[in-house]
Every structure is written in structure tokens, then in C-alpha cells.
Design a protein around this motif. Structure first.
Motif, PDB file in Angstrom:
ATOM      1  N   ARG A 100      -7.571   9.226  -1.451  1.00 47.46           N
ATOM      2  CA  ARG A 100      -7.655   8.093  -0.523  1.00 47.46           C
ATOM      3  C   ARG A 100      -6.282   7.773   0.076  1.00 47.46           C
ATOM      4  NH1 ARG A 100      -6.695   2.673  -1.370  1.00 47.46           N
ATOM      5  NH2 ARG A 100      -7.694   1.231   0.088  1.00 47.46           N
ATOM      6  N   LYS A 101      -5.232   7.929  -0.703  1.00 52.58           N
ATOM      7  CA  LYS A 101      -3.889   7.643  -0.196  1.00 52.58           C
ATOM      8  C   LYS A 101      -3.492   8.635   0.897  1.00 52.58           C
ATOM      9  CE  LYS A 101      -2.316   5.548  -4.514  1.00 52.58           C
ATOM     10  NZ  LYS A 101      -1.344   5.606  -5.616  1.00 52.58           N
ATOM     11  N   GLU A 116       0.837  -1.192   0.000  1.00 54.00           N
ATOM     12  CA  GLU A 116       0.000   0.000   0.000  1.00 54.00           C
ATOM     13  C   GLU A 116       0.873   1.244   0.000  1.00 54.00           C
ATOM     14  OE1 GLU A 116      -2.989   2.048  -0.632  1.00 54.00           O
ATOM     15  OE2 GLU A 116      -3.543   0.026  -0.013  1.00 54.00           O
ATOM     16  N   ASP A 126     -10.136  11.959  -9.773  1.00 55.46           N
ATOM     17  CA  ASP A 126     -10.948  11.027  -8.995  1.00 55.46           C
ATOM     18  C   ASP A 126     -10.428  10.985  -7.565  1.00 55.46           C
ATOM     19  OD1 ASP A 126      -8.770   9.194  -8.810  1.00 55.46           O
ATOM     20  OD2 ASP A 126      -9.292   8.371 -10.763  1.00 55.46           O
ATOM     21  N   MET A 127     -11.043  10.122  -6.758  1.00 52.23           N
ATOM     22  CA  MET A 127     -10.728  10.085  -5.331  1.00 52.23           C
ATOM     23  C   MET A 127      -9.595   9.132  -4.984  1.00 52.23           C
ATOM     24  SD  MET A 127     -12.628  12.240  -3.720  1.00 52.23           S
ATOM     25  CE  MET A 127     -12.552  11.654  -2.022  1.00 52.23           C
ATOM     26  N   SER A 128      -9.039   8.421  -5.952  1.00 52.98           N
ATOM     27  CA  SER A 128      -8.048   7.386  -5.631  1.00 52.98           C
ATOM     28  C   SER A 128      -6.807   7.980  -4.965  1.00 52.98           C
ATOM     29  CB  SER A 128      -7.654   6.618  -6.891  1.00 52.98           C
ATOM     30  OG  SER A 128      -7.106   7.491  -7.869  1.00 52.98           O
ATOM     31  N   MET A 129      -6.340   9.125  -5.466  1.00 52.41           N
ATOM     32  CA  MET A 129      -5.149   9.732  -4.873  1.00 52.41           C
ATOM     33  C   MET A 129      -5.478  10.324  -3.510  1.00 52.41           C
ATOM     34  SD  MET A 129      -2.015   9.956  -5.537  1.00 52.41           S
ATOM     35  CE  MET A 129      -0.633  10.663  -4.649  1.00 52.41           C
ATOM     36  N   HIS A 157      -7.288  16.635  -8.671  1.00 54.60           N
ATOM     37  CA  HIS A 157      -7.319  15.215  -9.043  1.00 54.60           C
ATOM     38  C   HIS A 157      -8.647  14.891  -9.718  1.00 54.60           C
ATOM     39  CE1 HIS A 157      -3.577  14.222  -7.213  1.00 54.60           C
ATOM     40  NE2 HIS A 157      -3.962  14.543  -6.002  1.00 54.60           N
ATOM     41  N   GLN A 165     -10.003  17.054  -3.055  1.00 55.83           N
ATOM     42  CA  GLN A 165      -9.859  16.607  -4.445  1.00 55.83           C
ATOM     43  C   GLN A 165      -9.921  17.786  -5.409  1.00 55.83           C
ATOM     44  OE1 GLN A 165     -12.966  13.994  -5.788  1.00 55.83           O
ATOM     45  NE2 GLN A 165     -12.328  14.080  -7.921  1.00 55.83           N
TER      46      GLN A 165
END
Length: 339
Positions: free
Chosen positions: A315-316, A143, A310-313, A308, A303
Motif C-alpha cells: 500500500r505504501k 504518512e 500482507d498488503m500494508s507495505m 511481503h 506482494q
């Protein structure tokens, strides 16, 4: 000499430029990407990553033609990156800085993505029969963890520049801006006076500057707005005859470049005695995002501020919160607070 050839000559550390049968198709790929409007930095990434592949091919398969390429060749190259290649292979000045064999899975994935893009182009254009891109998989990395400064380190960094000098004050404003807004370093360095609305405390990141090609408006604090206004006034006084539109300038009035800013930030990190985290422009962005979440900022506004898609980054960044952070956040946000 074409622009592509000139760039390749610049990137090659050897006296004689390497050549491989695949170069012809990469030239076509790079030209196509230029016509699609990819940013220069993205084009440079494609070219530098191809250079690593080219060096390996020249060494292992010097006569390999496109119609002979298979998924096994690509997998061999990925294996080479994981176990044999060093980080600065082929770099004219930095190669001696790192002799550890094998790149990190994250670095391999970055280079594999550009390789997949090249392979996908070859297949879509009919140059390559097999869809090799779909058969090349990314590494299963642990991760992702994103380094960020502690609050104490932020204060140490801000105290490092000598604000009595123009360059020191300029650096202080830049560091403050990065901490306060989460701007990418290139977005900050490309700011012009017209991009700033000091009264409304907002910054417009133009589409031509934004990484995703979409403009956005980023809020800033009153303190940052005041510092930027002061820097702009200093620029006008010091470089009155040039009427500079850029915000971050050198002593000669020319815009501060990425490499120059990176080196200045590194030096300030050394002066501040920062250890345990990389002192780089992107660490400022990570720090802004992590502290934004810690201070109660919601992921959706984060965001939008960061730009960005989307939310993927995002989330990190949330996953960066350690146990101490979680306990503090829980103490502030539990439904039982005040009951």
C-alpha cells in the motif's frame, strides 16, 4: 568470552565496555531469540538497539534494577531519542557525520519495536511484573514516503559502472537485477548458481535467505537472465580452480558482502550525479515496486514477488504515485479509453 560478550565489545566505541544491571536479562533475551532461529541481521539489530538504551541507562539510571523499571523510564528514553540523541551516537567512525539532535519518528519507531520485543519477553518469562510493552506507543509519523529513483536516474546509474572491467560488469549485473526483480540486497548477494533457472527466467529465494523465512520464486526479464548467465560464465573462467557457487564475487573469488556492495552502489550514485534521493540498495527495491505499479502491475502479484506477508507495505508503494503518475495511469486505465 561468550559470543554475546564478544559482539558487545565489538559494538562499543569506548575503551571500556559499559555495563548495566539489565545486561543480565538482555543476555537471556538474546539467547532465547537465537534459539528461535532469528536471522543474524535481526539479532544484530536487537543488540545494537539495546546498546543505545544501555548507554542512556548508564548515564541516567546507572543502578536501575529490573523490578524498579516503570513505563515512565521507557517514555523518558523514547523522549531522549526524539529530542537529544544523534543518529550515529556511539559509532566508532560515523558519529562525527551527523550532529543534529533528535532522531526521526520512523527511526525511533524502529528502535522502539525492538525495545517492546525485549520488554514483552521479560513480562512473558516472569522477570517483569508489569506489561510495559503494551504501554509503550509508537510515534504517529506522517504518512510514510518511500524514496524512489526517477526513470532517468535509473538509466544514469546503469551507465555508471565500467563494464570493460570485471568489477564494473559485476556491479552492472547487480544493479540490473535489483531494478528488475525488487530483491532485497542480501537476497541478491546470497544467490548461488543453483538458485537461478536461466531457461525459465526465474530466481528461487531460499527460506534461509528470505527475510520472512519463506522461500519464493521471483521472475526476471530475459535481459537480466542473459546478464546473469554471462556473469556466471565469467566467474567460472576467472576463478576456475575455486568453482564458486556464489554469483556476485570479489576479485579474489570471495562473495561480495553487504557493506562492500553498499559502498559500490554509493560510489556509482556519486559518479552518476544522483541527487534528491538516497542511493542505497533498498531504494532499488522501492523503485522496482513503484514502477511495477506505474506500469500496470497488480498489487497482489507485487506482494508475492517482494515476499511481503500482507498488503500494508505494498500500500505504501501505491501511495508513492504523485499527481503526474496518477494522471498517466488514469489516461491508460480509464474506462473511457478507446470509447
Amino acid at each position: 568470552m561468550s559470543a554475546v560478550s564478544a559482539t558487545r565489545e565489538r559494538l562499543t566505541s569506548a575503551a571500556i565496555t559499559l555495563h548495566h544491571p539489565l545486561d543480565y536479562y538482555f543476555d537471556k533475551f538474546l539467547f532465547a531469540k537465537k534459539t528461535e532461529g532469528l536471522k543474524p541481521r535481526t539479532l544484530n539489530d536487537h543488540e545494537s538497539h539495546y546498546r543505545y538504551l544501555q548507554r542512556w541507562l548508564v548515564d541516567q539510571y546507572p543502578t536501575l534494577k529490573l523490578d524498579e523499571m516503570t513505563a515512565d523510564h521507557v517514555r523518558q528514553y523514547v523522549g531522549h531519542m526524539l529530542t537529544e540523541q544523534t543518529l550515529y551516537t556511539g559509532h566508532p567512525t560515523l558519529q562525527s557525520h551527523n550532529t543534529v539532535k533528535g532522531l526521526s519518528p520512523a527511526t525511533v519507531n524502529i528502535r522502539t519495536r525492538t525495545l517492546k520485543c525485549f520488554l514483552r519477553f521479560l513480562h512473558d518469562e516472569g522477570y517483569l511484573q508489569a506489561d510495559l510493552a503494551s504501554r509503550v506507543k509508537l510515534q504517529k509519523d506522517a504518512e510514510d514516503t518511500i524514496g524512489a529513483f526517477e526513470k532517468e536516474q535509473v538509466l544514469q546509474l546503469l551507465a555508471a559502472p565500467n563494464q570493460r572491467e570485471y568489477l564494473g560488469f559485476r556491479d552492472y549485473v547487480l544493479l540490473t537485477l535489483l531494478f528488475d526483480t525488487g530483491l532485497r540486497i542480501n537476497e541478491a548477494l546470497n544467490l548461488t548458481v543453483d538458485d537461478l533457472n536461466i531457461a525459465n527466467k526465474t530466481i528461487t529465494v531460499r527460506a534461509s535467505v528470505a527475510k520472512n523465512g519463506k522461500s519464493r520464486v521471483v521472475p526476471m526479464s530475459k535481459r537480466t537472465a542473459e546478464l546473469l548467465a554471462t556473469l556466471i560464465e565469467e566467474n567460472r573462467e576467472q576463478f576456475a580452480s575455486r568453482s564458486p557457487s556464489a554469483v556476485f564475487l570479489l576479485n579474489n573469488g570471495k562473495p561480495l558482502t553487504y557493506n562492500q556492495a553498499y559502498e559500490r552502489i554509493r560510489l556509482h550514485g556519486e559518479k552518476a550525479g544522483i541527487t534528491g534521493v538516497r542511493v542505497s540498495p533498498h531504494t532499488f527495491r522501492h523503485t522496482f515496486a513503484t514502477l511495477y505499479v506505474m506500469n500496470g502491475g497488480d498489487p497482489f502479484s507485487l506482494q508475492k514477488i517482494l515476499g511481503h506477508h500482507d498488503m500494508s507495505m505494498v500500500r505504501k508503494y501505491v501511495l508513492q504515485l504523485n499527481q503526474r503518475d496518477l494522471q498517466k495511469q488514469h489516461a491508460q486505465s480509464s474506462p473511457l479509453v478507446g470509447v
